[in-house]
Design an enzyme around this catalytic site. Structure first.
Site, mmCIF file in Angstrom:
data_model
loop_
_atom_site.group_PDB
_atom_site.id
_atom_site.type_symbol
_atom_site.label_atom_id
_atom_site.label_comp_id
_atom_site.label_asym_id
_atom_site.label_seq_id
_atom_site.Cartn_x
_atom_site.Cartn_y
_atom_site.Cartn_z
ATOM 1 N N SER A 9 0.490 7.866 5.527
ATOM 2 C CA SER A 9 -0.773 8.015 6.258
ATOM 3 C C SER A 9 -1.917 8.387 5.325
ATOM 4 O O SER A 9 -3.063 7.981 5.537
ATOM 5 C CB SER A 9 -0.619 9.070 7.353
ATOM 6 O OG SER A 9 0.307 8.645 8.333
ATOM 7 N N LEU B 47 0.828 -1.207 0.000
ATOM 8 C CA LEU B 47 0.000 0.000 0.000
ATOM 9 C C LEU B 47 0.865 1.260 0.000
ATOM 10 O O LEU B 47 0.735 2.117 -0.867
ATOM 11 C CB LEU B 47 -0.925 0.004 1.220
ATOM 12 C CG LEU B 47 -1.790 1.266 1.417
ATOM 13 C CD1 LEU B 47 -2.767 1.431 0.253
ATOM 14 C CD2 LEU B 47 -2.539 1.205 2.740
ATOM 15 N N GLU C 18 0.782 0.163 10.481
ATOM 16 C CA GLU C 18 -0.679 -0.004 10.479
ATOM 17 C C GLU C 18 -1.390 1.272 10.936
ATOM 18 O O GLU C 18 -2.448 1.240 11.546
ATOM 19 C CB GLU C 18 -1.102 -1.193 11.369
ATOM 20 C CG GLU C 18 -1.459 -2.438 10.574
ATOM 21 C CD GLU C 18 -0.192 -3.240 10.236
ATOM 22 O OE1 GLU C 18 0.841 -2.616 9.894
ATOM 23 O OE2 GLU C 18 -0.252 -4.477 10.299
ATOM 24 N N THR D 241 -0.097 5.460 12.065
ATOM 25 C CA THR D 241 0.643 6.094 13.147
ATOM 26 C C THR D 241 -0.261 6.413 14.339
ATOM 27 O O THR D 241 -1.490 6.400 14.236
ATOM 28 C CB THR D 241 1.278 7.401 12.666
ATOM 29 O OG1 THR D 241 0.216 8.306 12.293
ATOM 30 C CG2 THR D 241 2.199 7.168 11.475
#
Length: 380
Positions: A132, A125, A363, A365
């Site tokens: 983020s 991803l 996964e 922040t």
């Protein structure tokens, strides 16, 4: 740890803890020094069914509930954070994405090899300009006939250089923003896929982290997961369960820091008595114990909701946020308790101190978790 656990769950936790103490902890320092994943561990983890925790039994997996998965990851982290991260990402991200959203044909083709450890799973991803803000990814997938051609670069991919099955998010409709992102299953030997830079990391160095580059990578239509445009939503739901796993990993690291501190404080003497008898040190360990237990209860709540099929997004974010930061505080206290010895690699708390930082980043922040929690609290 055994609060409201079944006998099977207790057995899973103890079995994996024993395995971590026997097969992982004695080698953790050397694996950390080498900075690469120990492939010799793959069949040993497979024997315990740890590569197939999220995979239903019908596809050769263990089909464990989320609580059992969290317990196993916590136990692995007590031996080494990098190994726990490898197992967590393989299960929660790559395999978990396929379990939740793939077609029956895709599940039959890929889940058995992922469950057995024949192929390790990677989830692609993050990009150089999209962390983020996952909706800002630039990797493109263009369809020509019955084939999709993927072009772009993914970074910080766990199992990036050793993976056999990759789940890749790419933009298929640039005009649709997040609704134009799709997910694909890409096999390691697919033309146009190559491994780029291997990252030299601060911590979790025994996990494999690498750049993965796609250059007109040819992916057949049948490897699209769901429909075009489903990828972003799939990724966000996959991350929710992944956060429970990272929270559990943080608890394992924090508990390992506490256990190492207790052993050291009982043996090390200062001013004529063990430093554990000095209130300043004892209070640090009391704080560590309380926060790690509180963190586990948050992880357990999120896992329990997931197992009941109830919404758990907010609870997973709370668990991941609190557990990661509590574990970081515990690791810092552990180094302080060890004094100068906490600053050298002969003692495990130095490695734990570096490893635990990943749990505040991966996964999502801590800042992203606070955004999710705040929106829930405010009813947005």
């Amino acid at each position: 740890m055994d609060f409201h656990l079944t006998d099977e769950q207790r057995l899973i936790h103890q079995t994996v803890r024993d395995f971590a103490a026997r097969e992982i902890r004695p080698h953790a320092r050397e694996w950390d020094r080498q900075g690469k994943f120990p492939l010799e561990l793959v069949p040993l983890l497979a024997e315990l069914g740890l590569w197939g925790m999220t995979v239903p039994a019908a596809y050769g997996g263990a089909g464990l509930d989320m609580m059992s998965i969290a317990l196993a990851i916590e136990a692995l982290a007590s031996g080494d954070g990098g190994i726990a991260l490898a197992v967590a990402s393989h299960n929660s991200l790559c395999s978990g994405h396929i379990v939740q959203f793939a077609s029956e044909e895709q599940k039959q083709r890929y889940l058995p090899q992922l469950a057995s450890g024949q192929a390790l799973g990677a989830w692609c991803l993050t990009e150089p300009g999209a962390g983020s803000d996952a909706g800002a990814i630039q990797t493109r997938a263009v369809r020509r006939g019955d084939t999709w051609y993927i072009t772009g670069t993914k970074v910080f991919v766990t199992q990036g250089s050793i993976g056999g099955v990759y789940v890749v998010m790419a933009v298929t409709d640039p005009q649709a923003a997040r609704d134009g992102i799709s997910a694909f299953i890409v096999e390691r030997e697919t033309p146009g896929l190559r491994v780029g830079k291997h990252e030299d990391k601060l911590g979790v160095r025994s996990s494999d982290t690498a750049e993965v580059v796609f250059e007109d990578c040819e992916v057949p239509e049948e490897n699209l997961i769901g429909r075009p445009g489903d990828g972003y939503g799939q990724a966000m739901r996959t991350l929710e369960k992944g956060r429970i796993g990272i929270g559990a990993m943080a608890v394992g690291l924090g508990r390992a820091a506490l256990e190492a501190s207790v052993l050291y404080a009982r043996e090390r003497k200062a001013f004529g008595k063990p430093i554990a008898d000095h209130q300043a040190v004892a209070f640090m360990m009391a704080d560590m114990a309380a926060e790690i237990d509180a963190a586990w209860l948050l992880v357990a709540r999120a896992a329990g909701l997931a197992d009941q099929g109830r919404p758990f997004r907010r609870e997973a974010s709370m668990a991941k946020l609190y557990a990661s930061e509590a574990a970081a505080r515990a690791a810092a206290k552990a180094v302080q308790i060890h004094g100068g010895y906490g600053f050298i690699k002969d003692y495990p708390v130095e490695r734990i101190y570096r490893d635990v930082k990943l749990t505040e980043i991966g996964e999502g922040t801590s800042e992203i978790q606070r955004i999710i929690i705040a929106k829930s609290v405010l009813g947005e």
